[in-house]
Design a protein around this motif. Structure first.
Motif, PDB file in Angstrom:
ATOM      1  N   GLY A   1      -0.662  -5.282  -5.368  1.00 47.63           N
ATOM      2  CA  GLY A   1      -0.446  -4.055  -4.958  1.00 47.63           C
ATOM      3  C   GLY A   1      -1.704  -3.222  -5.169  1.00 47.63           C
ATOM      4  N   LEU A   2      -1.952  -2.377  -4.193  1.00 45.53           N
ATOM      5  CA  LEU A   2      -3.201  -1.528  -4.044  1.00 45.53           C
ATOM      6  C   LEU A   2      -3.050  -0.133  -4.121  1.00 45.53           C
ATOM      7  CD1 LEU A   2      -5.599  -3.723  -1.742  1.00 45.53           C
ATOM      8  CD2 LEU A   2      -5.512  -3.845  -4.326  1.00 45.53           C
TER       9      LEU A   2
ATOM     10  N   HIS B   1       0.936  -1.132  -0.102  1.00 49.71           N
ATOM     11  CA  HIS B   1       0.020  -0.050   0.016  1.00 49.71           C
ATOM     12  C   HIS B   1       0.919   1.065  -0.096  1.00 49.71           C
ATOM     13  CE1 HIS B   1      -3.922  -1.933   1.063  1.00 49.71           C
ATOM     14  NE2 HIS B   1      -3.086  -2.826   1.525  1.00 49.71           N
ATOM     15  N   THR B   2       0.265   2.281  -0.766  1.00 49.22           N
ATOM     16  CA  THR B   2       1.186   3.497  -0.587  1.00 49.22           C
ATOM     17  C   THR B   2       0.284   4.595  -0.030  1.00 49.22           C
ATOM     18  OG1 THR B   2       0.572   4.318  -2.785  1.00 49.22           O
ATOM     19  CG2 THR B   2       2.526   3.047  -2.859  1.00 49.22           C
ATOM     20  N   ASN B   3       0.664   5.868   0.144  1.00 51.35           N
ATOM     21  CA  ASN B   3      -0.357   6.704   0.685  1.00 51.35           C
ATOM     22  C   ASN B   3      -1.150   7.163  -0.776  1.00 51.35           C
ATOM     23  OD1 ASN B   3       1.647   8.371  -0.158  1.00 51.35           O
ATOM     24  ND2 ASN B   3       1.966   9.289   1.638  1.00 51.35           N
TER      25      ASN B   3
ATOM     26  N   TYR C   1       0.721   4.328 -11.560  1.00 50.53           N
ATOM     27  CA  TYR C   1       2.160   4.203 -11.004  1.00 50.53           C
ATOM     28  C   TYR C   1       2.109   3.828  -9.524  1.00 50.53           C
ATOM     29  CZ  TYR C   1       6.633   5.786  -9.162  1.00 50.53           C
ATOM     30  OH  TYR C   1       7.856   6.016  -8.316  1.00 50.53           O
ATOM     31  N   LEU C   2       1.311   4.297  -8.767  1.00 49.69           N
ATOM     32  CA  LEU C   2       1.451   4.119  -7.307  1.00 49.69           C
ATOM     33  C   LEU C   2       0.895   2.603  -7.101  1.00 49.69           C
ATOM     34  CD1 LEU C   2      -0.530   7.097  -5.904  1.00 49.69           C
ATOM     35  CD2 LEU C   2       2.020   6.677  -5.614  1.00 49.69           C
ATOM     36  N   GLN C   3       0.150   1.980  -8.272  1.00 48.21           N
ATOM     37  CA  GLN C   3      -0.372   0.657  -8.038  1.00 48.21           C
ATOM     38  C   GLN C   3       0.827  -0.366  -8.359  1.00 48.21           C
ATOM     39  OE1 GLN C   3      -1.059  -1.936 -10.591  1.00 48.21           O
ATOM     40  NE2 GLN C   3      -1.341  -3.513  -9.167  1.00 48.21           N
ATOM     41  N   ARG C   4       1.602   0.025  -9.414  1.00 51.57           N
ATOM     42  CA  ARG C   4       2.701  -0.572  -9.807  1.00 51.57           C
ATOM     43  C   ARG C   4       4.007  -0.705  -8.772  1.00 51.57           C
ATOM     44  NH1 ARG C   4       1.605   1.545 -14.821  1.00 51.57           N
ATOM     45  NH2 ARG C   4       3.268   3.275 -14.475  1.00 51.57           N
ATOM     46  N   LEU C   5       4.039   0.384  -8.199  1.00 48.63           N
ATOM     47  CA  LEU C   5       5.050   0.907  -7.190  1.00 48.63           C
ATOM     48  C   LEU C   5       4.546  -0.286  -5.793  1.00 48.63           C
ATOM     49  CD1 LEU C   5       7.564   2.283  -5.786  1.00 48.63           C
ATOM     50  CD2 LEU C   5       5.925   3.915  -4.915  1.00 48.63           C
ATOM     51  N   SER C   6       3.465  -0.175  -5.444  1.00 53.25           N
ATOM     52  CA  SER C   6       3.054  -0.900  -4.391  1.00 53.25           C
ATOM     53  C   SER C   6       3.175  -2.297  -4.731  1.00 53.25           C
ATOM     54  CB  SER C   6       1.620  -0.696  -4.083  1.00 53.25           C
ATOM     55  OG  SER C   6       0.683  -0.914  -4.844  1.00 53.25           O
ATOM     56  N   GLU C   7       2.889  -2.939  -5.844  1.00 54.69           N
ATOM     57  CA  GLU C   7       3.181  -4.132  -6.089  1.00 54.69           C
ATOM     58  C   GLU C   7       4.647  -4.760  -6.262  1.00 54.69           C
ATOM     59  OE1 GLU C   7       1.938  -7.392  -9.643  1.00 54.69           O
ATOM     60  OE2 GLU C   7       1.257  -5.402  -9.850  1.00 54.69           O
ATOM     61  N   ARG C   8       5.416  -3.714  -6.729  1.00 55.35           N
ATOM     62  CA  ARG C   8       6.852  -3.955  -6.732  1.00 55.35           C
ATOM     63  C   ARG C   8       7.479  -4.269  -5.460  1.00 55.35           C
ATOM     64  NH1 ARG C   8       8.871   0.912  -8.980  1.00 55.35           N
ATOM     65  NH2 ARG C   8      10.899  -0.032  -8.489  1.00 55.35           N
ATOM     66  N   ARG C   9       6.959  -3.384  -4.437  1.00 53.83           N
ATOM     67  CA  ARG C   9       7.277  -3.379  -3.039  1.00 53.83           C
ATOM     68  C   ARG C   9       6.782  -4.897  -2.223  1.00 53.83           C
ATOM     69  NH1 ARG C   9       6.275   2.790  -1.135  1.00 53.83           N
ATOM     70  NH2 ARG C   9       8.029   3.620  -1.867  1.00 53.83           N
ATOM     71  N   ALA C  10       5.679  -5.392  -2.926  1.00 49.90           N
ATOM     72  CA  ALA C  10       5.335  -6.401  -2.382  1.00 49.90           C
ATOM     73  C   ALA C  10       5.962  -7.792  -2.712  1.00 49.90           C
ATOM     74  CB  ALA C  10       3.506  -6.884  -2.718  1.00 49.90           C
ATOM     75  N   TRP C  11       6.449  -7.604  -3.998  1.00 50.81           N
ATOM     76  CA  TRP C  11       7.362  -8.636  -4.572  1.00 50.81           C
ATOM     77  C   TRP C  11       8.787  -8.359  -3.900  1.00 50.81           C
ATOM     78  CZ3 TRP C  11       7.480 -12.702  -7.616  1.00 50.81           C
ATOM     79  CH2 TRP C  11       6.123 -13.016  -7.938  1.00 50.81           C
ATOM     80  N   ALA C  12       9.278  -7.279  -3.390  1.00 49.93           N
ATOM     81  CA  ALA C  12      10.509  -6.987  -2.654  1.00 49.93           C
ATOM     82  C   ALA C  12      10.510  -8.074  -1.194  1.00 49.93           C
ATOM     83  CB  ALA C  12      10.889  -5.694  -2.325  1.00 49.93           C
ATOM     84  N   ILE C  13       9.306  -7.974  -0.616  1.00 46.92           N
ATOM     85  CA  ILE C  13       8.974  -8.723   0.731  1.00 46.92           C
ATOM     86  C   ILE C  13       9.189 -10.100   0.417  1.00 46.92           C
ATOM     87  CG2 ILE C  13       7.468  -9.094   2.480  1.00 46.92           C
ATOM     88  CD1 ILE C  13       8.560  -6.245   2.291  1.00 46.92           C
TER      89      ILE C  13
END
Length: 400
Positions: free
Chosen positions: A372-373, A331-333, A342-354
């Motif tokens: 990513g949401l 999740h982003t703000n 862009y925020l959706q893709r960023l949040s998904e990339r962060r989930a993959w990092a975890i």
């Protein structure tokens, strides 16, 4: 011309150079650079030699190793106290190879134009060995107890001083190596030091959410950097717990009990002593675990170092509860100036990092799914900066 008048003239001449961070430091008391408290200065050099006048001599019979042996590459500064309080400061070398020592004197005023200092009676000193573990930093810092610090490792700071409005202090900074690359100087004036504020006492009961039966569970309280500041274990018969934490900071609390959903939450500190009860939910499909302290670099999926405690907590949970699978949801703000895709893709990339972190620590790929949401599902008010940051989170959903 009096020293006091000279200090005023020097300040008037160099005040603009402070903002340009390119000040030529002098080596004499009469040309001490005037500094404002609660302000940061960057000096791109340190003084060479001892100026036009060798002002400080250590008495030959003195065994006070906390005093300078002599002036060498000394820079002089003057600080006038704007209000009553406790003074702290930090000297941070640009190069850790530079070794800065210092002495602090209280300037004595005889009349409106005459003042002097007693060179053999400073009120604080630090002549310690350069400590690379703190990047060579030194100064006055809360939590330290020595007024006069002699050479030696691990003693980079001396204790703060209580000051009064209108007092003037002279700081002499010594670099034992000529041609130093400079340093930053930051001072702070506080009405009361954090160490003087009584600790906060938090107590309560941990119980099963459905049966309300008391539970024995492990509690960890962390600050915003992820550092544990308190731990406790609730009583198995009563569920009662109690812990103390320093005042003046924000905290998160993590409660861990095998067979139950990990609880991570912000700790609302309102009073010196407060009651805070917690109810734990047994493991079940669709249960959510929220991690607020897993952080990333801005606009990036790179995990920052302070995320370690939450990451390890999630890893331990998956190692203990081997029958469960998880969804990892980033999740982003909500940022009105940034495209939602862009925020959706960023949040998904962060989930993959975890997921990659967990894969590298032995968790099977088939136990994890990533989503990513973006900023579509805030838990807190995005219009309030102190709350909006809480929407930057990683959420775990349990699956069978």
């Amino acid at each position: 011309m009096s020293c006091k008048w000279l200090l005023v003239v020097v300040f008037g001449l160099i005040s603009l150079k402070v903002s340009s961070q390119n000040m030529l430091l002098k080596g004499d008391y009469a040309e001490a650079v005037s500094l404002n408290v609660n302000q940061k200065y960057v000096f791109k050099n340190s003084a060479v030699g001892f100026g036009r006048k060798q002002e400080y001599y250590k008495k030959k019979k003195s065994n006070t190793s906390y005093l300078f042996e002599k002036e060498r590459n000394t820079s002089w500064f003057s600080l006038t106290v704007p209000a009553d309080g406790f003074l702290t400061f930090e000297i941070a070398p640009v190069s850790v190879e530079d070794d800065y020592d210092w002495m602090l004197f209280k300037e004595k005023t005889f009349n409106a134009t005459e003042s002097t200092i007693d060179y053999n009676h400073p009120i604080r000193t630090n002549n310690s060995r350069n400590d690379f573990s703190v990047s060579g930093k030194t100064g006055l810092k809360d939590g330290y107890t020595e007024s006069f610090t002699s050479p030696g490792p691990g003693k980079s700071f001396s204790k703060p001083i209580e000051v009064q409005q209108g007092e003037n202090y002279i700081l002499v900074v010594d670099n034992i190596y000529p041609g130093g690359k400079g340093f930053t100087f930051t001072s702070k004036l506080q009405k009361i030091l954090p160490s003087q504020i009584p600790p906060l006492v938090v107590s309560g009961i941990i119980s099963d959410k459905r049966s309300m039966q008391p539970l024995r569970a492990a509690i960890t309280v962390e600050d915003t950097s992820g550092k544990a500041v308190a731990t406790a274990v609730s009583d198995s018969l009563s569920g009662k717990f109690s812990f103390k934490i320093p005042s003046g900071s924000n905290y998160t609390v993590a409660i861990d009990k095998q067979g139950y959903v990990l609880l991570n939450d912000f700790l609302p500190v309102k009073t010196v002593s407060q009651l805070q009860n917690y109810q734990l939910q047994k493991l079940q499909a669709d249960a959510h675990i929220i991690f607020y302290n897993i952080r990333f670099l801005p606009n990036s999926a790179v995990i920052v170092n302070t995320s370690g405690s939450d990451l390890n907590r999630l890893l331990r949970f998956l190692e203990q509860e081997k029958d469960w699978k998880i969804q990892i949801i980033g999740h982003t703000n909500a940022n009105v100036f940034t495209d939602e895709r862009y925020l959706q893709r960023l949040s998904e990339r962060r989930a993959w990092a975890i997921k990659n972190f967990l894969l590298n620590h032995g968790i099977a790929s088939e136990r994890m799914r990533c989503f990513g949401l973006g900023g579509k599902h805030p838990l807190y008010d995005n219009k309030k900066p102190e709350e909006a940051v809480r929407n930057l989170r990683v959420e775990i959903v349990l699956e069978k």
